[in-house]
Motif scaffolding. Sequence first.
Motif: not given
Length: 272
Positions: A65-70, A80-89, A126-130
């Motif tokens: 939840v709340g993590l930014k994943i690239l 990655s879409t599955h991870l978005s179901y779990r609350g990741a951005e 930008a640097n250090e985004t994810f």
Amino acid sequence: SPNEKPDKTFDVLWSKFLDSGKIQPKTLKGRLYYALNFPSRIFSKQRLLTKMLENEIAAVHGQLVGLKILEPGSGTGVISTHLSYRGAEVYLLDISENALKLSKKIPGYGNNRKLIHASMFEIPFANETFDVVWNEGVLEHFSEEQQVAALREYSRVLKSSGLMVLVVPKEGSPFYQAGAKRAREAGIWHYGYEKPMSTLKNMVTQVEGLKILKEYSCGFLLETQFLSYFFTAASLRRLKQIYDLLNGWINMILWPLNKLPGSLLVSVLSKE
């Protein structure tokens, strides 16, 4: 050869997926086979990698939840879409517009997901985004020089103490190598240049601040799917169907064995 253009190769592949649409069997026999073959659709590489990725993220960040994943070079972006179901951005980045069009077809589009049309060698952030940068089936299509360049760009946009997970074909996997060789000889290999690897250590040492936490192999049973390429001749079509059906059921029944070394090399890295 490494001089091939992976972006062109895969754009053609994603285009074929788009053109084919969802094909359902029309005959009773076809529908019966489709129903019996459900294990191959459920117990797949995507299932194995999704669970692996969830475990690695949980070990470092605790929750999704709340993590930014690239995911650079995201392809269809199913995992990655599955991870978005779990609350990741989740951010799906691919140079192929056809790949991103396929991603839009996955249920849940717009729910914690953003699609980025760009090169993974010039990530527009930008640097250090994810918090997490990950991909599978990407690096093996490039030369070592390009691989190092990609890792530098991944590392640039990764936060300090962030997690990087990279999955490539493992060198020395007998069924994978035999099946891929047979497919190339038969002219039915759709993935272009692809070089399996035994480790990413050599290239990681060339990227300042990046270190490998661990490397391991998995996919013991899934590797046997590559043997299906030996039954691609028209005269062997029925035998291929039988093999695929049995292989799917064996994978389902003996699924835990996929934790054993197989055709996939998983490299878990962090940024200091």
